[in-house]
Design an enzyme around this catalytic site. Structure first.
Site, mmCIF file in Angstrom:
data_model
loop_
_atom_site.group_PDB
_atom_site.id
_atom_site.type_symbol
_atom_site.label_atom_id
_atom_site.label_comp_id
_atom_site.label_asym_id
_atom_site.label_seq_id
_atom_site.Cartn_x
_atom_site.Cartn_y
_atom_site.Cartn_z
ATOM 1 N N SER A 193 0.792 -1.180 0.049
ATOM 2 C CA SER A 193 -0.080 -0.014 -0.013
ATOM 3 C C SER A 193 0.902 0.993 -0.006
ATOM 4 C CB SER A 193 -1.105 -0.109 1.090
ATOM 5 O OG SER A 193 -2.082 0.799 0.823
ATOM 6 N N ASP A 244 -10.034 -5.943 -3.936
ATOM 7 C CA ASP A 244 -9.618 -4.870 -3.162
ATOM 8 C C ASP A 244 -10.365 -3.619 -3.734
ATOM 9 O OD1 ASP A 244 -8.063 -2.690 -1.864
ATOM 10 O OD2 ASP A 244 -6.286 -3.660 -2.657
ATOM 11 N N HIS A 251 -7.632 -5.959 0.275
ATOM 12 C CA HIS A 251 -6.250 -5.239 0.690
ATOM 13 C C HIS A 251 -5.155 -5.785 1.299
ATOM 14 C CE1 HIS A 251 -4.384 -1.372 -0.445
ATOM 15 N NE2 HIS A 251 -4.233 -1.106 0.957
#
Length: 255
Positions: free
Chosen positions: A81, A205, A233
């Site tokens: 991320s 996601d 995610h």
């Protein structure tokens, strides 16, 4: 600034960079497995997260430069991320220090625009920032819940993430990092990433959709996409064994 880093294991070096609101400890189970498999694993706390103090701004390029100084010998980098955004800049700016890249549920751009549909609307990220001021812990917990949305074991994954949330202390620099996510656009950086790259994404996601993964797979010079059909995610938590089965060969190949 010194970036707090926890190191375990012996062998070729792998550096892990976490996502927004968390810290290096989110990779602790995965790190122990890899350390037992013959790797040296470095878990970094990014500025304003965990044990690393906050800075006035979360300057992604400067943080990438700091990481290159901290790890001058070629290392493998795993970025999730926000950490994956930092990792992209690190690999592009300092190619001699990055042996391979593993990008996990990340993107060159986290905000949707006319020419970039593979992201959340700006308002969704801005709302997180507004809510931090009035309900800090609740906002973080809701953000974690969004990361597990759609995964078949969402509740267990969410509980695992929430148990780690403040394990390295209360994060102090979340607003600068959130602002960096709003402003960042690393699409021009992608063609400069020459090292072999593994892309590890969840098909469900909502934060970094599979479209971002496919764009990276098409744009990066040397990339291979692993899409986990049931994951959201945080595939390294929700689908740990499947994730290890995909990541470990990539790391072994370039160790």
């Amino acid at each position: 600034m010194m970036l707090h880093t926890e190191t375990l294991g012996r062998g070729p070096d792998v550096v892990f960079l976490h996502g927004w609101g968390l810290h290096g400890g989110v990779f602790s189970r995965l790190a122990r497995y890899l350390a037992d498999s013959g790797l040296t694993v470095h878990l970094v706390d990014l500025p304003g997260h965990g044990h690393t103090p906050a800075e006035a701004t979360f300057d992604i390029a400067r943080i990438a430069d700091q990481l290159a100084l901290a790890f001058p010998l070629p290392v493998q980098v795993v970025g999730w991320s926000l950490g994956g955004l930092v990792a992209q800049h690190w690999a592009a700016r300092h190619p001699d220090t990055v042996r391979s890249l593993s990008l996990v549920a990340t993107s060159p751009r986290f905000v949707r625009s006319a020419d970039w549909p593979h992201a959340q609307p700006r308002e969704a990220i801005e709302t997180v920032g507004h809510n931090l001021a009035t309900d800090f812990e609740g906002t973080l917990r809701r953000f974690l819940a969004l990361q597990t949305l759609g995964a078949p074991h969402a509740r267990q994954t969410l509980e695992a993430m929430q148990s780690l949330l403040f394990a390295h202390g209360r994060p102090q620099g979340l607003m600068p990092a959130l602002q960096a996510l709003l402003e960042a656009d690393a699409r021009a950086v992608a063609p400069e990433i020459a090292c072999p790259t593994g892309l590890f994404f969840g098909a469900r996601d909502a934060i970094t959709p599979a479209g971002a993964a496919r764009w990276l797979a098409h744009t990066l010079p040397d990339a291979r996409l692993h899409l986990f059909a049931q994951a959201s995610h945080a595939p390294f938590l929700s689908h740990e064994s499947d994730f290890i089965a995909a990541l470990a060969p990539h790391l072994d190949r370039f160790a």
